[in-house]
Design a protein around this motif. Structure first.
Motif, PDB file in Angstrom:
ATOM      1  N   ARG B  40       0.830  -1.204   0.000  1.00  0.00           N
ATOM      2  CA  ARG B  40       0.000   0.000   0.000  1.00  0.00           C
ATOM      3  C   ARG B  40       0.868   1.260   0.000  1.00  0.00           C
ATOM      4  N   TYR B  43       2.778   1.582  -3.423  1.00  0.00           N
ATOM      5  CA  TYR B  43       1.882   1.976  -4.510  1.00  0.00           C
ATOM      6  C   TYR B  43       1.479   3.440  -4.360  1.00  0.00           C
ATOM      7  N   SER B  44       1.117   3.827  -3.160  1.00  0.00           N
ATOM      8  CA  SER B  44       0.671   5.200  -2.923  1.00  0.00           C
ATOM      9  C   SER B  44       1.799   6.197  -3.148  1.00  0.00           C
ATOM     10  N   ARG B 128      -3.000  10.665  -5.590  1.00  0.00           N
ATOM     11  CA  ARG B 128      -1.778   9.937  -5.974  1.00  0.00           C
ATOM     12  C   ARG B 128      -0.949  10.789  -6.939  1.00  0.00           C
ATOM     13  N   LEU B 143       2.019   9.970   3.895  1.00  0.00           N
ATOM     14  CA  LEU B 143       1.439   8.631   3.765  1.00  0.00           C
ATOM     15  C   LEU B 143       1.496   7.861   5.077  1.00  0.00           C
TER      16      LEU B 143
END
Lengths: 168, 182
Positions: B40, B43-44, B128, B143
């Motif tokens: 996560r 990807y973020s 994003r 994040l």
């Protein structure tokens, strides 16, 4: 601490469902455009996390990790076992190439001692470089000294002498 | 007669100790527990879908290879975030600063997708894109704080800064994202 900072500190927990707004916090959020904008960002970050692809089947992931760890351990063991021998073979092979082509043998001296001038590798010819590489690749006992002996036939002192001549 | 006690969930520090002692099942549990959040985060923070599996595997490979260097002063997950962050940085350098983010990186929502979910997904896509334009430290602080709920002390250890600086980075990130996404 200002209400905005307090609300900011609480936002991740509330967005993750771990807490709820108090009545006062909800009123502040409704009245403060900056806090509302930050709250929208935090919720978008949570939504982004939900869109992320999964990490895949843990069993497959773990198998890949284990394979790489085992390969890394095998390489480490191999280096420790062959590191010294390869270093000796490379040094001796280079010395042999130099001695064969550049330095005259000293009369009355049977040991492969040398006052060796070691040229830069890029000054060696193609054939000479090939000989060095073959000396590194072949097992220790296959490399021949000037006296026609395999390196495996040289004793520790003779090998040390060769290294000494390389290192000065 | 009292009910049997629920088996306690082993803490990361216990699993790591078991792994160091040779228990491979402990490694499996650590991977199960932390692979999702690491994916996560990566990807973020801009990792492409095609690179994600490799980056997650790389993260754990490096962690298990250097497991003796984790002394527990920070959470195990925070330590994994440190490794993942460094991998992303190295990946970014290899790409020579070219961020590879596919705009249509996932399936388009179907007509059956609730409107609220569509709006949430669109907001996620926008953030994003905005995150990738932030400096690395601001992006990762944001994040870890907003998405993972880490406190500033944990973030500081994971990213090699101080809690006070982490708080400042977070608020800079929020301010910048508001400007980028308005």
């Amino acid at each position: 601490m200002s209400e905005c900072v307090e609300l900011s500190d609480r936002m991740p927990g509330v967005a993750r469902g771990e807490a709820e707004w108090t009545a006062a916090e909800a009123m502040h959020l409704a009245a403060c455009p900056e806090c509302r904008a930050e709250w929208a960002l935090v919720r978008a970050a949570i939504a982004l996390g939900r869109l992320a692809p999964s990490a895949g089947d843990p069993a497959i992931l773990l198998a890949g990790i284990r394979g790489r760890l085992e390969a890394a351990r095998w390489v480490g063991r191999r280096y420790r076992r062959w590191g010294v021998r390869v270093a000796l073979a490379a040094a001796a092979a280079l010395a042999l190439v130099v001695l064969r082509g550049r330095v005259p043998a000293t009369s009355g001296d049977s040991a492969p001692r040398a006052s060796i001038f070691l040229p830069e590798l890029d000054s060696l010819s193609t054939d000479e470089l090939g000989a060095v590489l073959r000396g590194v690749e072949r097992p220790l006992t296959d490399v021949h000294s000037l006296d026609g002996q395999g390196l495996g036939d040289l004793d520790d002192q003779q090998l040390a002498d060769i290294l000494q001549s390389m290192e000065g | 007669m009292t009910a049997p006690a629920e088996p306690s969930i082993p803490k990361d520090v216990d699993l790591v100790a078991a792994y160091r002692a040779g228990d491979e099942r402990a490694a499996a549990r650590l991977v199960e527990r932390h692979a999702g959040p690491i994916a996560r985060f990566l990807y973020s923070a801009g990792a492409g879908r095609s690179d994600l599996d490799d980056l997650v595997q790389d993260t754990f490979f490096r962690a298990f290879r250097r497991i003796d260097s984790w002394r527990g002063e920070a959470g195990f997950r925070s330590w994994l975030f440190t490794i993942a962050s460094n991998l992303l940085r190295d990946d970014y350098r290899r790409r020579k600063g070219r961020q590879m983010v596919s705009v249509e990186d996932r399936d388009l929502p179907s007509h059956d997708t609730p409107e609220s979910e569509v709006e949430a997904n669109e907001a996620a896509d926008r953030i994003r894109t905005g995150l990738i334009r932030l400096p690395r430290l601001q992006r990762e602080v944001f994040l870890l704080r907003a998405q993972e709920g880490s406190d500033y002390a944990e973030i500081a250890v994971a990213l090699g800064t101080t809690p006070g600086a982490a708080r400042v980075h977070y608020h800079h990130a929020v301010k910048r994202l508001k400007e980028l996404l308005q």
